[in-house]
Write a protein that holds these residues in place. Structure first.
Motif: not given
Length: 265
Positions: A117-118, A127-130, A150-156, A227-229
């Motif tokens: 989540m942002l 990261c709220i779950a993994s 700005h780095r990594g797909a899950t944050r971008k 969110a992003g998965i």
């Protein structure tokens, strides 16, 4: 618009905190009267001076319980309020709604799956779950980990679907703080546009050597970011065929979570 009055002054307040009570009533306003409220609106609702309300919302924002919309300067509930609510009522949290799809994605992909989540106040992804890959060589994502946008797909993916104000702030800070060249910032802008065009993000070795990641956004009915998965693993296990399969799987998982969020049982 209803007005909230101060509690009856005749009641014994020696065992309670008036400041804390006012802060809690401010939080209650967002549940009762709307997702975004300004200082003036809160002042009218609570029948409190604007200076008092401004001081209280600033304190709540500093601790993450409120977040300010940089475009209209109004406030909404922040990440700390979300985390508190998530622990208080897990059944209806995004994490719980996403969990079945995350489990299916982890089983189908064999790689580590994360839900991010942002945090609009700190401008980071959390990261709220993994679910870690069962394979001996894997990429591990710790729940609660905080990383730049700005780095990594899950944050971008979060940055790409964030508001224009947040994107501009992140890009400006990136250039000022990290001394990034205008060309690299412009390149990131183009990448964010491409992510939105494709509907997913892909990265290689941006955070960890020898690792790749794919991520998709989870959006509300209005197209706003929830969110992003993401799926991440070692590059040596990735082929063009497996990558295309992962992209299809993650997009399908994101749509499942969106449907579950908008149509809860």
């Amino acid at each position: 618009m209803d007005i909230w009055l101060e509690p009856d002054s005749s009641k014994d307040k020696t065992r309670t905190s008036q400041t804390l009570a006012r802060g809690l009533r401010i939080l209650d306003c967002f549940v009762t009267y709307g997702e975004e409220l300004g200082v003036a609106e809160l002042s009218n609702l609570l029948h409190l001076p604007r200076t008092v309300v401004a001081r209280l919302v600033t304190t709540l924002a500093e601790h993450g319980y409120l977040a300010q919309n940089q475009e209209n300067k109004k406030y909404r509930l922040g990440m700390s309020a979300y985390i508190l609510g998530m622990h208080a009522n897990r059944e209806y949290s995004l994490r719980q709604m996403a969990w079945p799809s995350m489990q299916c994605l982890a089983a189908s992909s064999g790689e580590t799956v994360s839900l991010t989540m942002l945090d609009e106040e700190r401008l980071v992804g959390i990261c709220i779950a993994s679910i870690d890959s069962p394979l001996p060589i894997k990429l591990t994502t710790r729940t609660g980990s905080v990383l730049p946008l700005h780095r990594g797909a899950t944050r971008k993916i979060l940055l790409a679907y964030a508001s224009e104000a947040i994107k501009e702030t992140v890009l400006t800070q990136l250039q000022e703080i990290s001394q990034s060249s205008p060309d690299s910032v412009e390149s990131l802008k183009k990448e964010l546009l491409e992510i939105r065009r494709k509907g997913y993000a892909y990265s290689e070795e941006e955070l960890d050597d020898g690792a790749f990641a794919v991520a998709a956004p989870i959006l509300t009915e209005k197209g706003e970011l929830l969110a992003g998965i993401g799926v991440a693993g070692p590059i040596y296990r990735k082929t063009e065929e497996s990558l295309q399969r992962l992209i299809s799987l993650i997009l399908s998982s994101a749509r499942e979570i969106e449907k579950r969020w908008t149509q809860p049982l």
